[in-house]
Design a protein around this motif. Structure first.
Motif, PDB file in Angstrom:
ATOM      1  N   ALA A 112       0.833  -1.197   0.000  1.00 18.66           N
ATOM      2  CA  ALA A 112       0.000   0.000   0.000  1.00 18.66           C
ATOM      3  C   ALA A 112       0.872   1.252   0.000  1.00 18.66           C
ATOM      4  O   ALA A 112       2.065   1.206   0.297  1.00 18.66           O
ATOM      5  CB  ALA A 112      -0.913  -0.015   1.227  1.00 18.66           C
ATOM      6  N   HIS A 167       2.641  -0.724  -8.279  1.00 18.19           N
ATOM      7  CA  HIS A 167       1.334  -0.585  -7.636  1.00 18.19           C
ATOM      8  C   HIS A 167       0.328  -1.498  -8.334  1.00 18.19           C
ATOM      9  O   HIS A 167      -0.486  -2.148  -7.676  1.00 18.19           O
ATOM     10  CB  HIS A 167       0.865   0.866  -7.699  1.00 18.19           C
ATOM     11  CG  HIS A 167      -0.549   1.050  -7.237  1.00 18.19           C
ATOM     12  ND1 HIS A 167      -0.915   0.967  -5.916  1.00 18.19           N
ATOM     13  CD2 HIS A 167      -1.701   1.291  -7.935  1.00 18.19           C
ATOM     14  CE1 HIS A 167      -2.230   1.151  -5.809  1.00 18.19           C
ATOM     15  NE2 HIS A 167      -2.721   1.355  -7.018  1.00 18.19           N
ATOM     16  N   LYS A 207       4.369  -4.024   4.239  1.00 19.58           N
ATOM     17  CA  LYS A 207       3.313  -3.365   4.999  1.00 19.58           C
ATOM     18  C   LYS A 207       3.955  -2.712   6.215  1.00 19.58           C
ATOM     19  O   LYS A 207       4.647  -3.386   6.984  1.00 19.58           O
ATOM     20  CB  LYS A 207       2.238  -4.371   5.416  1.00 19.58           C
ATOM     21  CG  LYS A 207       1.021  -3.723   6.075  1.00 19.58           C
ATOM     22  CD  LYS A 207      -0.055  -4.755   6.362  1.00 19.58           C
ATOM     23  CE  LYS A 207      -1.304  -4.092   6.947  1.00 19.58           C
ATOM     24  NZ  LYS A 207      -2.377  -5.095   7.215  1.00 19.58           N
ATOM     25  N   GLU A 216      -2.123 -11.046   2.433  1.00 19.64           N
ATOM     26  CA  GLU A 216      -2.181  -9.639   2.056  1.00 19.64           C
ATOM     27  C   GLU A 216      -2.162  -9.450   0.542  1.00 19.64           C
ATOM     28  O   GLU A 216      -2.903  -8.634  -0.005  1.00 19.64           O
ATOM     29  CB  GLU A 216      -0.996  -8.895   2.708  1.00 19.64           C
ATOM     30  CG  GLU A 216      -0.961  -7.402   2.457  1.00 19.64           C
ATOM     31  CD  GLU A 216      -2.069  -6.657   3.172  1.00 19.64           C
ATOM     32  OE1 GLU A 216      -2.372  -5.516   2.755  1.00 19.64           O
ATOM     33  OE2 GLU A 216      -2.642  -7.205   4.133  1.00 19.64           O
ATOM     34  N   TYR A 217      -1.296 -10.209  -0.143  1.00 15.76           N
ATOM     35  CA  TYR A 217      -1.204 -10.081  -1.606  1.00 15.76           C
ATOM     36  C   TYR A 217      -2.510 -10.479  -2.271  1.00 15.76           C
ATOM     37  O   TYR A 217      -2.985  -9.794  -3.187  1.00 15.76           O
ATOM     38  CB  TYR A 217      -0.054 -10.945  -2.116  1.00 15.76           C
ATOM     39  CG  TYR A 217       0.143 -10.878  -3.630  1.00 15.76           C
ATOM     40  CD1 TYR A 217       0.872  -9.845  -4.198  1.00 15.76           C
ATOM     41  CD2 TYR A 217      -0.419 -11.846  -4.474  1.00 15.76           C
ATOM     42  CE1 TYR A 217       1.049  -9.771  -5.580  1.00 15.76           C
ATOM     43  CE2 TYR A 217      -0.247 -11.776  -5.856  1.00 15.76           C
ATOM     44  CZ  TYR A 217       0.494 -10.735  -6.396  1.00 15.76           C
ATOM     45  OH  TYR A 217       0.660 -10.663  -7.764  1.00 15.76           O
ATOM     46  N   ARG A 234      -5.453 -10.370  -1.039  1.00 14.58           N
ATOM     47  CA  ARG A 234      -6.451  -9.325  -0.780  1.00 14.58           C
ATOM     48  C   ARG A 234      -6.259  -8.145  -1.724  1.00 14.58           C
ATOM     49  O   ARG A 234      -7.226  -7.617  -2.292  1.00 14.58           O
ATOM     50  CB  ARG A 234      -6.334  -8.866   0.674  1.00 14.58           C
ATOM     51  CG  ARG A 234      -7.447  -7.917   1.116  1.00 14.58           C
ATOM     52  CD  ARG A 234      -7.141  -7.301   2.477  1.00 14.58           C
ATOM     53  NE  ARG A 234      -5.952  -6.458   2.437  1.00 14.58           N
ATOM     54  CZ  ARG A 234      -5.949  -5.207   1.957  1.00 14.58           C
ATOM     55  NH1 ARG A 234      -7.055  -4.669   1.454  1.00 14.58           N
ATOM     56  NH2 ARG A 234      -4.835  -4.502   1.953  1.00 14.58           N
ATOM     57  N   MET A 235      -5.018  -7.724  -1.928  1.00 16.29           N
ATOM     58  CA  MET A 235      -4.723  -6.617  -2.840  1.00 16.29           C
ATOM     59  C   MET A 235      -5.108  -6.988  -4.266  1.00 16.29           C
ATOM     60  O   MET A 235      -5.660  -6.178  -5.006  1.00 16.29           O
ATOM     61  CB  MET A 235      -3.233  -6.258  -2.764  1.00 16.29           C
ATOM     62  CG  MET A 235      -2.799  -5.655  -1.436  1.00 16.29           C
ATOM     63  SD  MET A 235      -0.994  -5.515  -1.296  1.00 16.29           S
ATOM     64  CE  MET A 235      -0.615  -4.499  -2.702  1.00 16.29           C
ATOM     65  N   TRP A 236      -4.838  -8.228  -4.662  1.00 15.46           N
ATOM     66  CA  TRP A 236      -5.146  -8.696  -6.022  1.00 15.46           C
ATOM     67  C   TRP A 236      -6.658  -8.670  -6.267  1.00 15.46           C
ATOM     68  O   TRP A 236      -7.127  -8.178  -7.294  1.00 15.46           O
ATOM     69  CB  TRP A 236      -4.576 -10.103  -6.213  1.00 15.46           C
ATOM     70  CG  TRP A 236      -4.939 -10.721  -7.534  1.00 15.46           C
ATOM     71  CD1 TRP A 236      -5.986 -11.557  -7.795  1.00 15.46           C
ATOM     72  CD2 TRP A 236      -4.270 -10.539  -8.785  1.00 15.46           C
ATOM     73  NE1 TRP A 236      -6.012 -11.918  -9.122  1.00 15.46           N
ATOM     74  CE2 TRP A 236      -4.959 -11.294  -9.744  1.00 15.46           C
ATOM     75  CE3 TRP A 236      -3.144  -9.814  -9.172  1.00 15.46           C
ATOM     76  CZ2 TRP A 236      -4.564 -11.356 -11.078  1.00 15.46           C
ATOM     77  CZ3 TRP A 236      -2.758  -9.861 -10.506  1.00 15.46           C
ATOM     78  CH2 TRP A 236      -3.458 -10.625 -11.449  1.00 15.46           C
ATOM     79  N   GLN A 255      -7.904  -5.058  -6.642  1.00 14.42           N
ATOM     80  CA  GLN A 255      -7.575  -4.439  -7.930  1.00 14.42           C
ATOM     81  C   GLN A 255      -8.366  -5.060  -9.063  1.00 14.42           C
ATOM     82  O   GLN A 255      -8.806  -4.368  -9.988  1.00 14.42           O
ATOM     83  CB  GLN A 255      -6.069  -4.548  -8.205  1.00 14.42           C
ATOM     84  CG  GLN A 255      -5.223  -3.627  -7.340  1.00 14.42           C
ATOM     85  CD  GLN A 255      -3.788  -3.523  -7.819  1.00 14.42           C
ATOM     86  OE1 GLN A 255      -3.444  -3.998  -8.899  1.00 14.42           O
ATOM     87  NE2 GLN A 255      -2.941  -2.920  -6.995  1.00 14.42           N
TER      88      GLN A 255
END
Length: 596
Positions: free
Chosen positions: A391, A550, A565, A584-585, A587-589, A592
């Motif tokens: 992030a 990003h 993080k 975490e990855y 969740r970010m994927w 997006q």
């Protein structure tokens, strides 16, 4: 002393050199032209000698045509010719002096200016982020002008004028009455004391005026550099009003400065007028009493004019020399600023044969109250492509600044091929890394020159190859002037995607073993992004690549993805492994993907 004076300098900066340090710095430049300096001094002596003899010649001419002294009158041709030659010699030798010493001054200005410029480039990034560019440019501009003024006037005006005052006082005391010498010496002493005291008083107005001048100049530069932002928010009137408020403060400060200058000039004029009146009264009384001839009275008057004109000018020169000294000391003071990031005494060139990178327990913060990296460790093996994601504020871009050693870590070590980067030379370290920054800033030159900046010695074929790898061919072909097209100041004439591709071509041309991509595709559309990603994959096969990203879709092919993080590594692995871990990855994927 009269009329407009050049801009006066702000108060001395904390790093400013004192007078002795400034002279010590300048002395080698004077001595490199020792012969010219000696000849200039001889020309100065000749000019002053001719100037001091002119009133005597004038006195002899008048006495020669005075019937009361010489009943058999004749035109003193020899004296007239001598007077003309003396007047010519005083001007001619003065011009010779300036011509000889001009080369010395210009040589010193050039080399001192270059030395300061190079030193500014050696200072750490934090210095340039803290200092205002407009203020630094004014320091250099004023400093070089101050150097020129100081070398010309201190050596060729102040010292000769003082010598002339002493000589005239001796002449008055020897040829006439000691009262003439006494009046002259007292007037000069009062004049100098008054000038020094009032000039010291005026300093606060000088500082106030120039602080306002610096602020208005910095604001104007900042506003013009951010032209697009001003237009985005329709803030032209706001910028004009803000700039006007700075100018209003400058105007008020200059008004105070002018009024204080009026007081100084008036006081100096009063002292000079009183001295001339006293001397003329003494001279006229002596003529009436037949103690002096008309020629001697004219000689006294000529010496007074000759003396008080440079003395009148001395007030202006004194003030200007004070400002020039401050200007010069502030510029040379930049040399006193020690670089916080520099080579160690035993630093050796980096040998980046494999170009493997290792961060070991690295902690760092710009502000001690807000840590950025906390005990961070990871590796980038030779020839691999590693992506850093996380992030905003996780500390991703800070990694590139630390790798370039723009800042030193607070704790831990960074290694390249098992060589700690703080033990190798900065030049070799930065030569081993090529970067495509998130915010690409271009020089106001052509596209080709901006690309060639990556390696100024590259051949035309190498530049063409870099253009091709960055997929710039089509864009350049669409331009009337091709790669000769100017990009505008800070690259404003080309789009964000085009700037990014120029930056990629420049990084490719540098030919470093380590490639660093900091959001390299952030400004590209989908089509351009895929073209650049293809080029990046091709280039990365022969390099160790660190990709700060990003957009996760651009780094799915990375050999390893490191998830950060709050300044720490929370996950690392390949794309499919991290998705399977559902951390975490993942969740970010998912976030997006849903946004897209």
């Amino acid at each position: 002393m009269r009329g407009m004076s050049r801009k006066e300098q702000v108060t001395r900066s904390p790093d400013a050199m004192n007078l002795s340090q400034s002279i010590k710095t300048l002395w080698p430049y004077l001595m490199s032209f020792k012969g010219r300096v000696i000849l200039a001094v001889l020309a100065l002596i000749a000019a002053k000698g001719a100037t001091l003899l002119m009133p005597w010649a004038l006195k002899e001419i008048i006495d020669a045509v005075d019937a009361s002294i010489n009943p058999l009158l004749s035109v003193p041709i020899a004296l007239l010719i001598a007077y003309g030659l003396l007047r010519f010699a005083s001007v001619f030798f003065g011009e010779v002096r300036d011509a000889l010493f001009g080369r010395v001054t210009e040589h010193a200005m050039r080399h001192i200016g270059l030395k300061v410029f190079k030193h500014l480039h050696s200072l750490e990034l934090a210095f340039h982020l803290d200092r205002q560019t407009g203020g630094i440019s004014r320091d250099i501009e004023r400093g070089t002008n101050g150097l020129s003024f100081l070398m010309r006037f201190l050596m060729f005006n102040i010292v000769p004028t003082l010598f002339e005052i002493i000589t005239v006082a001796i002449i008055f005391a020897t040829l006439f009455s000691p009262w003439f010498a006494l009046v002259t010496v007292i007037a000069v002493a009062i004049y100098i004391a008054f000038t020094v005291i009032v000039t010291q008083w005026r300093n606060r107005f000088i500082r106030e005026a120039n602080a306002a001048d610096n602020n208005s100049n910095t604001r104007a530069i900042d506003s013009l550099l951010n032209y697009e932002t001003v237009k985005y928010f329709n803030n032209e009137h706001y910028e004009a009003n803000t700039y006007n408020s700075f100018l209003a403060k400058w105007e008020q400060a200059r008004l105070k400065n002018r009024l204080s200058l009026l007081a100084l000039n008036s006081g100096q004029a009063l002292i000079i007028a009183a001295a001339i009146t006293a001397l003329m009264w003494l001279g006229a009384s002596s003529v009436v009493n037949k103690e002096l001839t008309i020629g001697e009275l004219v000689m006294i008057n000529a010496y007074m004019i000759q003396l008080f004109l440079p003395l009148n000018f001395l007030g202006f020169v004194y003030r200007e020399i004070r400002r020039a000294l401050t200007d010069l000391e502030n510029m040379l003071g930049l040399l006193n600023r020690k670089a916080a990031i520099s080579d160690d005494k035993d630093a050796k060139p980096l040998k980046a044969t494999k170009a493997a990178i290792r961060f070991e327990n690295v902690s760092f913060s710009y502000d001690k109250q807000r840590p950025i990296l906390n005990n961070l460790s990871f590796e980038v093996t030779s020839g691999s492509k590693v992506a850093i994601v996380g992030a905003s504020g996780a500390g991703k871009s800070t990694l590139s600044r630390l790798l370039y050693r723009f800042y030193d870590v607070d704790a831990g070590k960074i290694y390249i091929d098992e060589q700690a980067i703080n033990t190798v030379t900065l030049e070799s370290l930065r030569q081993a890394i090529a970067i495509v920054p998130q915010d690409t800033v271009l020089f106001n030159t052509s596209i080709r020159e901006n690309i060639a900046y990556g390696n100024p010695t590259a051949s035309e074929n190498e530049i063409d190859k870099a253009i091709s790898l960055a997929h710039l061919d089509g864009f350049i072909a669409s331009l009337d002037k091709g790669d000769k097209t100017l990009v505008g100041e800070r690259g404003l004439k080309v789009s964000g995607g085009e700037k990014q591709r120029i930056a990629i071509a420049r990084a490719i041309l540098k030919g470093s073993p380590i490639l660093l991509f900091d959001e390299a595709t952030s400004a590209l559309d989908s089509h351009s992004e895929q073209a650049i990603l293809s080029a990046m994959r091709e280039v990365a096969q022969r390099h160790t690549s660190l990709v700060i990203a990003h957009r996760l879709s651009t780094i799915t092919d990375a050999d390893k993805i490191i998830v950060m993080k709050q300044g720490q590594v929370v996950e690392q692995g390949q794309h499919h492994q991290l998705l399977a871990a559902n951390g975490e990855y993942a969740r970010m994927w998912q976030l997006q993907q849903s946004e897209e």
